[in-house]
Scaffold this active site. Sequence first.
Site, PDB file in Angstrom:
ATOM      1  N   TYR A   9       0.814  -1.211   0.000  1.00 33.50           N
ATOM      2  CA  TYR A   9       0.000   0.000   0.000  1.00 33.50           C
ATOM      3  C   TYR A   9       0.853   1.270   0.000  1.00 33.50           C
ATOM      4  O   TYR A   9       0.327   2.379  -0.008  1.00 33.50           O
ATOM      5  CB  TYR A   9      -1.080   0.001   1.079  1.00 33.50           C
ATOM      6  CG  TYR A   9      -0.708  -0.373   2.498  1.00 33.50           C
ATOM      7  CD1 TYR A   9       0.457   0.069   3.114  1.00 33.50           C
ATOM      8  CD2 TYR A   9      -1.608  -1.144   3.250  1.00 33.50           C
ATOM      9  CE1 TYR A   9       0.743  -0.254   4.424  1.00 33.50           C
ATOM     10  CE2 TYR A   9      -1.333  -1.479   4.569  1.00 33.50           C
ATOM     11  CZ  TYR A   9      -0.152  -1.022   5.152  1.00 33.50           C
ATOM     12  OH  TYR A   9       0.133  -1.341   6.451  1.00 33.50           O
TER      13      TYR A   9
ATOM     14  N   LYS B 193       4.936   3.666   4.997  1.00 32.00           N
ATOM     15  CA  LYS B 193       5.614   2.723   4.090  1.00 32.00           C
ATOM     16  C   LYS B 193       5.941   3.379   2.750  1.00 32.00           C
ATOM     17  O   LYS B 193       6.927   3.022   2.099  1.00 32.00           O
ATOM     18  CB  LYS B 193       4.757   1.472   3.883  1.00 32.00           C
ATOM     19  CG  LYS B 193       4.644   0.577   5.121  1.00 32.00           C
ATOM     20  CD  LYS B 193       5.973  -0.078   5.495  1.00 32.00           C
ATOM     21  CE  LYS B 193       5.764  -1.199   6.522  1.00 32.00           C
ATOM     22  NZ  LYS B 193       7.034  -1.793   6.977  1.00 32.00           N
TER      23      LYS B 193
HETATM   24  P1  NAP Z   1       5.075  -8.389  13.632  1.00 33.29           P
HETATM   25  O1  NAP Z   1       5.064  -9.847  13.926  1.00 33.29           O
HETATM   26  O2  NAP Z   1       4.103  -7.499  14.333  1.00 33.29           O
HETATM   27  O3  NAP Z   1       6.555  -7.867  13.895  1.00 33.29           O
HETATM   28  C1  NAP Z   1       6.855  -6.544  14.153  1.00 33.29           C
HETATM   29  C2  NAP Z   1       8.147  -6.568  14.948  1.00 33.29           C
HETATM   30  O4  NAP Z   1       8.596  -5.234  15.130  1.00 33.29           O
HETATM   31  C3  NAP Z   1       7.973  -7.190  16.321  1.00 33.29           C
HETATM   32  O5  NAP Z   1       8.925  -8.223  16.483  1.00 33.29           O
HETATM   33  C4  NAP Z   1       8.249  -6.044  17.289  1.00 33.29           C
HETATM   34  O6  NAP Z   1       9.008  -6.524  18.412  1.00 33.29           O
HETATM   35  C5  NAP Z   1       9.089  -5.097  16.437  1.00 33.29           C
HETATM   36  N1  NAP Z   1       8.908  -3.711  16.845  1.00 33.29           N
HETATM   37  C6  NAP Z   1       7.742  -3.005  16.871  1.00 33.29           C
HETATM   38  N2  NAP Z   1       7.963  -1.762  17.319  1.00 33.29           N
HETATM   39  C7  NAP Z   1       9.316  -1.667  17.572  1.00 33.29           C
HETATM   40  C8  NAP Z   1      10.156  -0.639  18.054  1.00 33.29           C
HETATM   41  N3  NAP Z   1       9.666   0.580  18.382  1.00 33.29           N
HETATM   42  N4  NAP Z   1      11.481  -0.896  18.186  1.00 33.29           N
HETATM   43  C9  NAP Z   1      11.980  -2.103  17.875  1.00 33.29           C
HETATM   44  N5  NAP Z   1      11.226  -3.118  17.396  1.00 33.29           N
HETATM   45  C10 NAP Z   1       9.899  -2.907  17.262  1.00 33.29           C
HETATM   46  O7  NAP Z   1       4.872  -8.085  12.077  1.00 33.29           O
HETATM   47  P2  NAP Z   1       5.108  -8.979  10.770  1.00 33.29           P
HETATM   48  O8  NAP Z   1       3.780  -9.387  10.259  1.00 33.29           O
HETATM   49  O9  NAP Z   1       6.156 -10.011  11.009  1.00 33.29           O
HETATM   50  O10 NAP Z   1       5.660  -7.858   9.780  1.00 33.29           O
HETATM   51  C11 NAP Z   1       7.041  -7.669   9.590  1.00 33.29           C
HETATM   52  C12 NAP Z   1       7.239  -6.583   8.546  1.00 33.29           C
HETATM   53  O11 NAP Z   1       6.508  -6.887   7.344  1.00 33.29           O
HETATM   54  C13 NAP Z   1       6.752  -5.196   8.978  1.00 33.29           C
HETATM   55  O12 NAP Z   1       7.611  -4.211   8.453  1.00 33.29           O
HETATM   56  C14 NAP Z   1       5.388  -5.097   8.327  1.00 33.29           C
HETATM   57  O13 NAP Z   1       4.970  -3.764   8.130  1.00 33.29           O
HETATM   58  C15 NAP Z   1       5.654  -5.799   7.012  1.00 33.29           C
HETATM   59  N6  NAP Z   1       4.439  -6.334   6.387  1.00 33.29           N
HETATM   60  C16 NAP Z   1       3.840  -7.442   6.884  1.00 33.29           C
HETATM   61  C17 NAP Z   1       2.721  -7.954   6.237  1.00 33.29           C
HETATM   62  C18 NAP Z   1       2.074  -9.227   6.733  1.00 33.29           C
HETATM   63  O14 NAP Z   1       1.175  -9.745   6.064  1.00 33.29           O
HETATM   64  N7  NAP Z   1       2.451  -9.797   7.860  1.00 33.29           N
HETATM   65  C19 NAP Z   1       2.204  -7.318   5.104  1.00 33.29           C
HETATM   66  C20 NAP Z   1       2.829  -6.154   4.654  1.00 33.29           C
HETATM   67  C21 NAP Z   1       3.967  -5.683   5.275  1.00 33.29           C
HETATM   68  P3  NAP Z   1       8.850  -5.900  19.899  1.00 33.29           P
HETATM   69  O15 NAP Z   1       7.373  -5.855  20.191  1.00 33.29           O
HETATM   70  O16 NAP Z   1       9.626  -6.856  20.744  1.00 33.29           O
HETATM   71  O17 NAP Z   1       9.479  -4.537  19.847  1.00 33.29           O
END
Ligand code: NAP
Length: 299
Positions: free
Chosen positions: A167, A182
């Site tokens: 997006y 993003k």
């Molecule tokens: P997730 O499981 O929510 O992982 C996010 C991670 O970021 C968590 O491990 C969290 O760890 C860490 N985090 C959050 N705030 C932080 C901060 N202030 N400082 C340091 N670490 C921080 O998300 P995910 O689904 O694996 O997504 C991973 C990436 O892919 C992201 O960039 C997301 O935008 C992108 N993405 C995912 C999808 C999808 O379908 N899953 C789709 C599009 C894009 P702590 O809580 O320990 O800090």
Amino acid sequence: MADDETPQGLPEPPPPGASALPSGTFDGTAVLVTGAGTGLGKGIAREFARLGASIVIASRKQENLDAGRAAIEELGAPVETAICDIRDPESISAMLDSAVAAFGTPQVCVNNAAANFPVPAEDMSPNAWRAVVDVTLNGTFFVAREFARRHLAAKTPASIINVGASYAWTGGPGFAHSAAAKAGVKNMVESLAVEWGPYGIQVNGLVPGLIPHEDMTADITANLQRADPEKDLLQPAMRVGTRREFGWAATFLASPYARFITGHTLVVDGANWQRRFMTNPTVVPIRDQMNRGPFNPEG
Ligand code: NAP
């Protein structure tokens, strides 16, 4: 659609544990992955670990760091974890110091950490907007900046991968804050690649499609549950993605085989974000999609 008419979609990938790159591609290489205690970040870190990398995991919560450590140790790879809030430049600097003490300066930095939750724009508080932009856009820049400064000072090559979202191009109803952040991340890839290319630092973006994992937020889980995978053609690939496919893309972008690729954002989503309909599908306002009642300025 009858079974014999159902298109097959994109083929399944090789099994878990397979690697596209030669064994040992990342021997002697330290790889920093932010947010690698959960979800896609953990998947990325595991694919680097399989190829010989030492892994540095940085995030805020000890329980996530512990989960990430266990996932890497299971593969027999060296791993260092560091509490770090990517909104705070001093916290990033301290995290990188501990990474250097463990393995030397990481040569690869995967900016995977981000924050997100769906909310109609008119219901979004200024704090909600700031929180998501601060982690996703500002945090990504702060980590890239500190990482690059160390390589610029040492005159060493390096590779940065910023995890984005599709997006960034299309906008994302319900995700005005994250989509805008993003879009900034994607744009930043292009600026930084040109600024730092002369010094040997590659900067690329990597965008996942719908890739289920055990740490998924409720909105992604609900999205998956809304459809019956047996009869609904959810996306052109006719299947969701796997974490290993996303991890393989990350390892390729950071590998010696991708040295001339920089300033690029690679989308790993089976073309889902590019699909269009010949006739206009029904517009469902975001409030209805999220089962919210009418807008209430007092709410
Ligand atoms: P997730 O499981 O929510 O992982 C996010 C991670 O970021 C968590 O491990 C969290 O760890 C860490 N985090 C959050 N705030 C932080 C901060 N202030 N400082 C340091 N670490 C921080 O998300 P995910 O689904 O694996 O997504 C991973 C990436 O892919 C992201 O960039 C997301 O935008 C992108 N993405 C995912 C999808 C999808 O379908 N899953 C789709 C599009 C894009 P702590 O809580 O320990 O800090």
